[in-house]
Design a protein around this motif. Sequence first.
Motif, short mmCIF file in Angstrom:
data_model
loop_
_atom_site.label_atom_id
_atom_site.label_comp_id
_atom_site.label_asym_id
_atom_site.label_seq_id
_atom_site.Cartn_x
_atom_site.Cartn_y
_atom_site.Cartn_z
N GLU A 40 2.69 25.09 36.71
CA GLU A 40 4.03 25.69 36.65
C GLU A 40 4.39 26.21 38.03
N LYS A 41 5.66 26.09 38.39
CA LYS A 41 6.11 26.54 39.71
C LYS A 41 7.13 27.68 39.54
N LEU A 42 6.89 28.73 40.30
CA LEU A 42 7.74 29.91 40.26
C LEU A 42 8.10 30.32 41.68
N VAL A 43 9.04 31.23 41.79
CA VAL A 43 9.37 31.84 43.09
C VAL A 43 9.19 33.34 42.97
N LEU A 44 8.42 33.90 43.88
CA LEU A 44 8.21 35.35 43.95
C LEU A 44 8.94 35.89 45.17
N LYS A 45 9.79 36.88 44.95
CA LYS A 45 10.54 37.47 46.05
C LYS A 45 10.25 38.96 46.12
N GLY A 69 26.20 28.10 32.02
CA GLY A 69 25.88 26.74 32.46
C GLY A 69 25.95 26.54 33.96
N ILE A 70 26.13 27.61 34.71
CA ILE A 70 26.13 27.51 36.17
C ILE A 70 24.72 27.22 36.65
N LEU A 71 24.59 26.28 37.59
CA LEU A 71 23.28 25.88 38.08
C LEU A 71 22.76 26.91 39.09
N CYS A 72 22.03 27.87 38.59
CA CYS A 72 21.43 28.89 39.43
C CYS A 72 20.12 29.32 38.77
N SER A 73 19.38 30.16 39.43
CA SER A 73 18.06 30.55 38.95
C SER A 73 18.08 32.00 38.47
N GLU A 74 17.86 32.21 37.17
CA GLU A 74 17.85 33.57 36.65
C GLU A 74 16.51 34.25 36.92
N VAL A 75 16.51 35.57 36.87
CA VAL A 75 15.30 36.35 37.08
C VAL A 75 14.49 36.38 35.79
N LEU A 76 13.24 35.91 35.87
CA LEU A 76 12.37 35.93 34.70
C LEU A 76 11.76 37.31 34.48
N GLU A 77 11.44 37.97 35.57
CA GLU A 77 10.83 39.30 35.48
C GLU A 77 11.06 40.03 36.80
N MET A 78 11.17 41.34 36.74
CA MET A 78 11.31 42.15 37.95
C MET A 78 10.65 43.49 37.71
N GLY A 79 10.28 44.13 38.79
CA GLY A 79 9.62 45.42 38.68
C GLY A 79 9.30 45.99 40.05
N ILE A 80 8.67 47.13 40.05
CA ILE A 80 8.36 47.83 41.31
C ILE A 80 6.86 47.83 41.54
N ASP A 81 6.47 47.41 42.72
CA ASP A 81 5.09 47.49 43.17
C ASP A 81 4.97 48.78 43.99
N LYS A 82 4.54 49.86 43.36
CA LYS A 82 4.51 51.16 44.02
C LYS A 82 3.54 51.18 45.20
N ARG A 89 10.72 40.23 42.24
CA ARG A 89 11.44 39.42 41.27
C ARG A 89 10.75 38.06 41.17
N ILE A 90 10.69 37.55 39.96
CA ILE A 90 10.08 36.25 39.72
C ILE A 90 11.15 35.34 39.12
N PHE A 91 11.35 34.18 39.77
CA PHE A 91 12.34 33.20 39.35
C PHE A 91 11.64 31.89 38.99
N PRO A 92 12.25 31.08 38.13
CA PRO A 92 11.76 29.72 37.99
C PRO A 92 12.07 28.95 39.29
N PHE A 93 11.26 28.01 39.65
CA PHE A 93 11.49 27.21 40.85
C PHE A 93 12.44 26.08 40.51
#
Length: 305
Positions: A40-45, A69-82, A89-93
């Motif tokens: 599986e491929k993801l994007v971590l920002k 239906g707009i072709l964009c990448s939604e956020v799968l998960e987000m949070g704070i790394d203290k 933020r984690i997106f699908p690739f």
Amino acid sequence: MENEKRKRLSPLLSQAISFQPMRSGYSGDRTFKVTTANDEKLVLKLTDVKRADDLKRKAHLLRRFKERGILCSEVLEMGIDKEQKNFYRIFPFIEGENAREFIHQRTNEEQYEIGRRAGKELRLLHTYAAPSTIKPWDERVMAKHERYVHAYHSSGVTFEHDEIILHFIKSHQDAVKGRPNRFQHDDFHLGNLLIKGNQYAGVIDFDQSDWGDPIHDFYKLSLFSREKSIPFSIGQMDGYLGTKASNEFWLLFSIYTAMSFFSSIVWTLTFAPAHMREMMERVKRMTKEHQCFNRLAPIWYTNAR
């Protein structure tokens, strides 16, 4: 060690086998293409935690765009790394190639069609009205312009015909009054678009998005997309407008393009001084294409019709 810390951010990353750095522009963010054990491929920002609240709001908008239906990448998960003081933020690739780098490998007809689809997508983005708490567009855009002009005059950098350009903006500033407050991507150009095969595949990087006049989203076309592909740029306009551009469109297009001369010079001096010569060449090109704004529709557009 760093990769192990990233894997602990989320169960989505726990099975990651690689974190490949991706280009993140000048934002200071760190972006990684993540591949997991099951391919599986993801994007971590990773972004400064100070932007967390703003980016959470934008993640909500992305979800709404995706549902439309707009072709964009939604956020799968987000949070704070203290520990690292990051907002993650984690997106699908999204599979595809960066349009800025690969658009030239397509035929002129294909470039036009990619632009036409991009224009239709941009028009959909612009259907979202701003919250009622957002101040009128003309107040915000003129105040921002004045700040950039002041910074420009303080910089010691000048370009030919700058006073003529400033006079053009000032003499037409009433045109921005009463303009709608709609969603703006604010960085909509080939560098943030993806293509797959010979087709438009989506838009990325909504981090600079804002609210205001939809036509303002076209100034990056003047700055960047046009120099890579005129067929794409014409296609974007045609796909967005659907009909012949009105005089009002060209006037606003020209005002925002002219304003970008000053904001782009100041931004480049501040964040990317090594690219100053390149930016000054763009300003020179746009001045010529609009004949110091004695013409509103640029030469590259009218000559291609």
